[in-house]
Write an enzyme that holds these catalytic residues in place. Structure first.
Site, PDB file in Angstrom:
ATOM      1  N   ASN A   8       0.868  -1.167   0.000  1.00  0.00           N
ATOM      2  CA  ASN A   8       0.000   0.000   0.000  1.00  0.00           C
ATOM      3  C   ASN A   8       0.911   1.224   0.000  1.00  0.00           C
ATOM      4  OD1 ASN A   8      -1.767   2.066   0.507  1.00  0.00           O
ATOM      5  ND2 ASN A   8      -2.422   1.325   2.521  1.00  0.00           N
ATOM      6  N   TRP A   9       0.965   1.911  -1.142  1.00  0.00           N
ATOM      7  CA  TRP A   9       1.880   3.058  -1.247  1.00  0.00           C
ATOM      8  C   TRP A   9       1.285   4.340  -0.684  1.00  0.00           C
ATOM      9  CZ3 TRP A   9       4.263   2.218  -6.846  1.00  0.00           C
ATOM     10  CH2 TRP A   9       5.171   1.149  -6.781  1.00  0.00           C
ATOM     11  N   LYS A  10       0.039   4.266  -0.213  1.00  0.00           N
ATOM     12  CA  LYS A  10      -0.585   5.434   0.423  1.00  0.00           C
ATOM     13  C   LYS A  10      -0.406   6.671  -0.470  1.00  0.00           C
ATOM     14  CE  LYS A  10      -0.097   3.064   4.775  1.00  0.00           C
ATOM     15  NZ  LYS A  10       0.047   3.104   6.220  1.00  0.00           N
ATOM     16  N   HIS A  97      -9.510   0.885   5.169  1.00  0.00           N
ATOM     17  CA  HIS A  97      -8.156   1.039   5.707  1.00  0.00           C
ATOM     18  C   HIS A  97      -8.185   1.941   6.942  1.00  0.00           C
ATOM     19  CE1 HIS A  97      -4.013   2.252   6.226  1.00  0.00           C
ATOM     20  NE2 HIS A  97      -3.720   1.087   5.682  1.00  0.00           N
ATOM     21  N   GLU A  99      -6.486   4.356   7.896  1.00  0.00           N
ATOM     22  CA  GLU A  99      -6.406   5.811   7.679  1.00  0.00           C
ATOM     23  C   GLU A  99      -7.708   6.368   7.112  1.00  0.00           C
ATOM     24  OE1 GLU A  99      -2.764   5.230   5.626  1.00  0.00           O
ATOM     25  OE2 GLU A  99      -1.966   4.582   7.550  1.00  0.00           O
ATOM     26  N   GLU A 170      -5.065  -5.239  10.537  1.00  0.00           N
ATOM     27  CA  GLU A 170      -4.019  -4.240  10.755  1.00  0.00           C
ATOM     28  C   GLU A 170      -4.311  -3.514  12.060  1.00  0.00           C
ATOM     29  OE1 GLU A 170      -2.125  -2.894   6.775  1.00  0.00           O
ATOM     30  OE2 GLU A 170      -3.988  -1.801   6.977  1.00  0.00           O
ATOM     31  N   GLY A 176       2.723   1.991  10.880  1.00  0.00           N
ATOM     32  CA  GLY A 176       3.634   3.118  10.742  1.00  0.00           C
ATOM     33  C   GLY A 176       4.359   3.480  12.019  1.00  0.00           C
ATOM     34  N   SER A 215       3.740  -2.481  10.256  1.00  0.00           N
ATOM     35  CA  SER A 215       5.190  -2.520  10.444  1.00  0.00           C
ATOM     36  C   SER A 215       5.843  -3.823   9.971  1.00  0.00           C
ATOM     37  CB  SER A 215       5.555  -2.223  11.907  1.00  0.00           C
ATOM     38  OG  SER A 215       5.115  -0.918  12.258  1.00  0.00           O
ATOM     39  N   GLY A 236       3.034  -1.093   4.260  1.00  0.00           N
ATOM     40  CA  GLY A 236       3.093   0.322   3.929  1.00  0.00           C
ATOM     41  C   GLY A 236       4.524   0.768   3.696  1.00  0.00           C
ATOM     42  N   GLY A 237       5.141   1.351   4.731  1.00  0.00           N
ATOM     43  CA  GLY A 237       6.461   1.974   4.608  1.00  0.00           C
ATOM     44  C   GLY A 237       7.510   1.129   3.904  1.00  0.00           C
TER      45      GLY A 237
HETATM   46  P1  13P Z   1       3.184   0.189   7.704  1.00  0.00           P
HETATM   47  O1  13P Z   1       3.697  -1.059   7.018  1.00  0.00           O
HETATM   48  O2  13P Z   1       3.908   1.428   7.260  1.00  0.00           O
HETATM   49  O3  13P Z   1       3.091   0.018   9.174  1.00  0.00           O
HETATM   50  O4  13P Z   1       1.673   0.394   7.170  1.00  0.00           O
HETATM   51  C1  13P Z   1       0.789  -0.665   7.207  1.00  0.00           C
HETATM   52  C2  13P Z   1      -0.398  -0.323   6.423  1.00  0.00           C
HETATM   53  O5  13P Z   1      -1.172   0.551   6.782  1.00  0.00           O
HETATM   54  C3  13P Z   1      -0.622  -1.051   5.167  1.00  0.00           C
HETATM   55  O6  13P Z   1      -1.897  -0.814   4.675  1.00  0.00           O
END
Ligand code: 13P
Length: 251
Positions: A8-10, A97, A99, A170, A176, A215, A236-237
């Protein structure tokens, strides 16, 4: 069941950056991708087209949207329809998600409408769920997950093709933050998600993939992916660089 290794590149990357990362990922991971794994990248909407082009014709590599609305078209400024994602080469879409829920303010009913509509429109959908740290501390993890599953999947037909539906657990406190959930927390939550979905969908639910997110890194992915009821990861990251995401994909 194939494991789904999802990125997920957000809200990161221009088209040029997205293209370069997707190309690097293919270079590092395409030829050695095991038969029993699939890779999904969810870039911002603006980069769906370029990433789809890079992945075009490469077996096992898919593109997805990070969210979508529950209508085919209309006066919904700022929203995007499942059909538009499909038109950009996407096969998947995320709903619920963390967020979207906790930054933008989406509730369970809206998430449920999106999930059902996305599936009915031909997307494969990954419903994201997870508790806040206060909810965990108050011993309410199962209550929260059950509510998010029951409302998030309320209008999904019982005979849904299980390959087209995934749930991503999640925990919000692990997103994050660098704080990954421990094996026991992941095992307990995933077993509960499986049990709840079997109660809702019958045996069919044993084929629905449950991903872990929060994470995930190259250094912890192998351990996480080997746990019972972990059928993939949502990253994500650590998915933003081709190098680190390729290590996760192949972990
Ligand atoms: P991180 O891997 O940056 O913790 O993010 C997880 C996430 O929200 C994937 O959708």
């Amino acid at each position: 069941m194939k494991k789904l290794m999802a990125a997920n590149w957000k809200m990161y990357k221009t088209r040029e950056e997205a293209k370069a990362t997707a190309e690097e990922l293919l270079k590092l991971a395409a030829s050695s991708l095991p038969e029993d794994r699939e890779v999904l990248v969810c870039p911002p909407f603006t980069s769906l087209g370029v990433v789809s082009e890079v992945f075009s014709g490469v077996p096992g590599f898919f593109v997805g949207g990070q969210d979508f609305y529950f209508r085919e078209e209309g006066a919904f400024t700022g929203e995007i329809a499942p059909g538009m994602l499909l038109d950009q080469g996407a096969h998947f879409g995320l709903t619920g998600h963390s967020e979207r829920r906790h930054v933008i303010g989406e509730g369970d009913e809206l998430v449920g409408k999106k999930t059902a509509f996305g599936l009915a429109s031909g997307l494969s959908v990954i419903l994201c769920i997870g508790e806040l740290i206060e909810e965990r501390r108050a011993g309410r993890v199962e209550e929260v997950l059950e509510r998010q599953l029951r409302l998030g999947l309320a209008d999904v037909p019982n005979d849904i093709d299980p390959e087209r539906l995934c749930v991503a657990y999640e925990p919000v406190w692990a997103i994050g933050t660098g704080e990954v959930a421990g094996p026991r927390e992941i095992l307990e939550a995933h077993a509960f998600v499986r049990k709840t979905m079997v109660a809702m969908f019958g045996d069919n639910a044993n084929e629905i993939r449950i991903l872990y997110g929060g994470s995930v890194k190259p250094s912890n992915c192998a351990e996480i992916i080997a746990l019972d009821n972990v059928d993939g990861v949502l990253v994500g990251g650590a998915s933003l660089q081709g190098e680190s995401f390729s290590q996760i994909v192949l972990a």
